[in-house]
Scaffold this motif. Sequence first.
Motif, PDB file in Angstrom:
ATOM      1  N   THR A  65      -7.834   5.331 -22.997  1.00 50.89           N
ATOM      2  CA  THR A  65      -5.832   4.153 -22.910  1.00 50.89           C
ATOM      3  C   THR A  65      -6.035   4.176 -20.866  1.00 50.89           C
ATOM      4  N   TYR A  66      -7.115   5.475 -20.649  1.00 48.19           N
ATOM      5  CA  TYR A  66      -6.508   5.778 -18.907  1.00 48.19           C
ATOM      6  C   TYR A  66      -8.273   5.037 -18.374  1.00 48.19           C
ATOM      7  N   VAL A  67      -7.744   4.786 -17.252  1.00 45.29           N
ATOM      8  CA  VAL A  67      -9.333   3.979 -16.281  1.00 45.29           C
ATOM      9  C   VAL A  67      -8.873   4.664 -15.063  1.00 45.29           C
ATOM     10  N   ASN A  68     -10.085   5.919 -14.916  1.00 43.74           N
ATOM     11  CA  ASN A  68      -9.622   6.551 -13.829  1.00 43.74           C
ATOM     12  C   ASN A  68     -11.060   6.863 -12.798  1.00 43.74           C
ATOM     13  N   ILE A  69     -10.037   6.187 -11.312  1.00 40.73           N
ATOM     14  CA  ILE A  69     -11.234   6.243 -10.559  1.00 40.73           C
ATOM     15  C   ILE A  69     -11.228   7.592  -9.611  1.00 40.73           C
ATOM     16  N   ASP A  70     -13.186   7.651  -9.775  1.00 35.54           N
ATOM     17  CA  ASP A  70     -12.783   9.204  -9.390  1.00 35.54           C
ATOM     18  C   ASP A  70     -13.520   8.967  -7.730  1.00 35.54           C
ATOM     19  N   ASP A  71     -14.129   9.766  -7.693  1.00 41.07           N
ATOM     20  CA  ASP A  71     -14.245   9.628  -5.804  1.00 41.07           C
ATOM     21  C   ASP A  71     -14.715   8.807  -5.492  1.00 41.07           C
ATOM     22  N   CYS A  72     -14.530   9.056  -3.813  1.00 38.69           N
ATOM     23  CA  CYS A  72     -15.333   7.678  -2.899  1.00 38.69           C
ATOM     24  C   CYS A  72     -14.068   6.539  -2.739  1.00 38.69           C
ATOM     25  N   TRP A  73     -12.980   6.570  -3.293  1.00 40.14           N
ATOM     26  CA  TRP A  73     -12.182   5.209  -3.388  1.00 40.14           C
ATOM     27  C   TRP A  73     -11.431   5.408  -2.036  1.00 40.14           C
ATOM     28  N   ALA A  74     -11.058   6.553  -1.653  1.00 41.13           N
ATOM     29  CA  ALA A  74     -10.390   6.430  -0.385  1.00 41.13           C
ATOM     30  C   ALA A  74     -11.012   6.539   1.199  1.00 41.13           C
ATOM     31  N   GLY A  75     -10.156   5.318   1.967  1.00 43.62           N
ATOM     32  CA  GLY A  75     -10.098   5.431   3.150  1.00 43.62           C
ATOM     33  C   GLY A  75     -10.391   5.858   3.870  1.00 43.62           C
ATOM     34  N   GLY A  76      -8.849   6.405   3.731  1.00 41.81           N
ATOM     35  CA  GLY A  76      -8.321   7.677   5.464  1.00 41.81           C
ATOM     36  C   GLY A  76      -7.236   7.605   5.574  1.00 41.81           C
ATOM     37  N   ARG A  77      -6.687   7.871   6.763  1.00 35.10           N
ATOM     38  CA  ARG A  77      -5.110   7.780   6.899  1.00 35.10           C
ATOM     39  C   ARG A  77      -4.334   7.068   7.632  1.00 35.10           C
ATOM     40  N   TYR A  78      -3.301   6.248   7.386  1.00 33.70           N
ATOM     41  CA  TYR A  78      -2.800   5.883   8.732  1.00 33.70           C
ATOM     42  C   TYR A  78      -2.327   6.585   9.276  1.00 33.70           C
ATOM     43  N   PRO A  79      -1.066   7.010  10.765  1.00 32.04           N
ATOM     44  CA  PRO A  79      -1.359   7.677  11.372  1.00 32.04           C
ATOM     45  C   PRO A  79       0.325   8.254  11.264  1.00 32.04           C
ATOM     46  N   ASN A  80       0.905   7.841  10.298  1.00 34.70           N
ATOM     47  CA  ASN A  80       1.821   8.373   9.538  1.00 34.70           C
ATOM     48  C   ASN A  80       1.634   9.566   8.633  1.00 34.70           C
ATOM     49  N   GLY A  81       0.392   9.777   8.504  1.00 35.61           N
ATOM     50  CA  GLY A  81      -0.385  10.173   6.821  1.00 35.61           C
ATOM     51  C   GLY A  81      -0.658  10.111   5.939  1.00 35.61           C
ATOM     52  N   THR A  82      -0.194   8.607   5.607  1.00 33.69           N
ATOM     53  CA  THR A  82      -0.150   7.760   3.695  1.00 33.69           C
ATOM     54  C   THR A  82      -1.672   7.347   4.043  1.00 33.69           C
ATOM     55  N   VAL A  83      -2.282   8.231   3.074  1.00 31.52           N
ATOM     56  CA  VAL A  83      -3.589   7.538   2.364  1.00 31.52           C
ATOM     57  C   VAL A  83      -3.473   6.298   1.988  1.00 31.52           C
ATOM     58  N   TYR A  84      -5.326   5.344   2.357  1.00 27.61           N
ATOM     59  CA  TYR A  84      -5.815   4.329   1.817  1.00 27.61           C
ATOM     60  C   TYR A  84      -6.788   4.112   1.192  1.00 27.61           C
ATOM     61  N   ALA A  85      -6.878   2.884   1.046  1.00 26.36           N
ATOM     62  CA  ALA A  85      -7.969   3.152   0.059  1.00 26.36           C
ATOM     63  C   ALA A  85      -9.399   2.247   1.035  1.00 26.36           C
ATOM     64  N   ASP A  86     -10.424   1.982   0.602  1.00 27.81           N
ATOM     65  CA  ASP A  86     -12.082   1.813   0.950  1.00 27.81           C
ATOM     66  C   ASP A  86     -11.844   0.632   1.914  1.00 27.81           C
ATOM     67  N   PRO A  87     -11.573   0.121   2.993  1.00 28.50           N
ATOM     68  CA  PRO A  87     -10.942  -1.513   2.727  1.00 28.50           C
ATOM     69  C   PRO A  87     -12.467  -2.425   2.641  1.00 28.50           C
ATOM     70  N   THR A  88     -13.688  -2.090   2.455  1.00 30.62           N
ATOM     71  CA  THR A  88     -14.203  -2.331   2.173  1.00 30.62           C
ATOM     72  C   THR A  88     -14.874  -2.602   0.324  1.00 30.62           C
TER      73      THR A  88
END
Length: 385
Positions: A65-88
Amino acid sequence: MMKIAATLLATIALATVNALDNGLALTPQMGWSSWNFYACNINESVIMNTAKAMVSNGMADAGYTYVNIDDCWAGGRYPNGTVYADPTNFPNGIKYVADYIHSLGLKIGIYTDAGTETCQKRVGSYGYEANDAQTYAEWGIDYVKEDWCYATLENPQQRYQIMSQALNATGRPMFFSLCDWGYENPWTFGMSVGNSWRTTPDIKDNWDSMLSNLMAQAPITSFSGIGGFNDPDMMMVGNGGMSNTEYVSHFSLWSLLNAPLIAGCDLIDIDQETLSILTASEVIAINQDPLGVQGSLVKSYNGGLQQIWAKPLSNGARAVVLFNTDTNPATIELLWGNIWMEPSQQLSIRNLWTQTNLGTFTESYESDSLIPPHGCIMLTLTPTN
């Protein structure tokens, strides 16, 4: 015999009472994770094409059932602290991927870390648990794996409790998978915090690593049950480091252990033999049995070279793996007393891999052929009455 049965029932009741109340993990989770095959070489195409493959190749129908994205997906955090995905690698963001996976009838998992950084030095969730949990909920995440890199000075139970409460506070059910590699015995507290907890170091794609992770489960089987399961790590089936005989043993024992069945191979270009192992319906049914009792090591012969692992099933039957860890072929004898049954009981035996009925036996059963080196026979034994 009665004392053993009473102990089993008491263990089930205790596990259910202490389980994390999020309505998940009624049976062990099934799915796929990107790490074992792709490591950091992931992007939205890999994840989405894997999800598509799971539907087309029968994995989804088999229960994955689950499709799991492991490490290396995160790009960083915006100034308000919200995490965002690697834009590339994830130019459209995680919600875009989640929406696609949901459209296929599957669920999506995400990875984070209890420390300041992930194991691959992407942003961790330390101090941002509530923020990240809310973000995951907004993206439509169904499963969160939290690792333990850069957090070893912290107390795992306290640290994981923060994320557990944050996830539940969102109102979205999200399966919570703890991953501290068995640090400070997570099985002693995991049931009240998460839905599964890693009990071992990372598995490697070789026989010795698989066997080591298996044997680490033997003393802790009583800590697993409905709502939360011991996790000896993701499966290596199909990655090429072991023989298919060894992979059959790997899959059989993970199923009997009520371990999470998280595939870790390339599903886009999977070979038929690997697919047949991962989708073995009668073996999967043992893992997904609603009684939720983890299999245990009940008998060893010849210094542990030959082993019997067993678990009770909801229909009163027993599931058994006759496991030969030796480098030589061997036969293994199973006595009814090994599996909490009276010697006089007539039991109908079925081989789950060949899907054949072997007949009715009383008192004992001995494998009718030599079990190959590192191989196994997986059986159900059902009372005839």
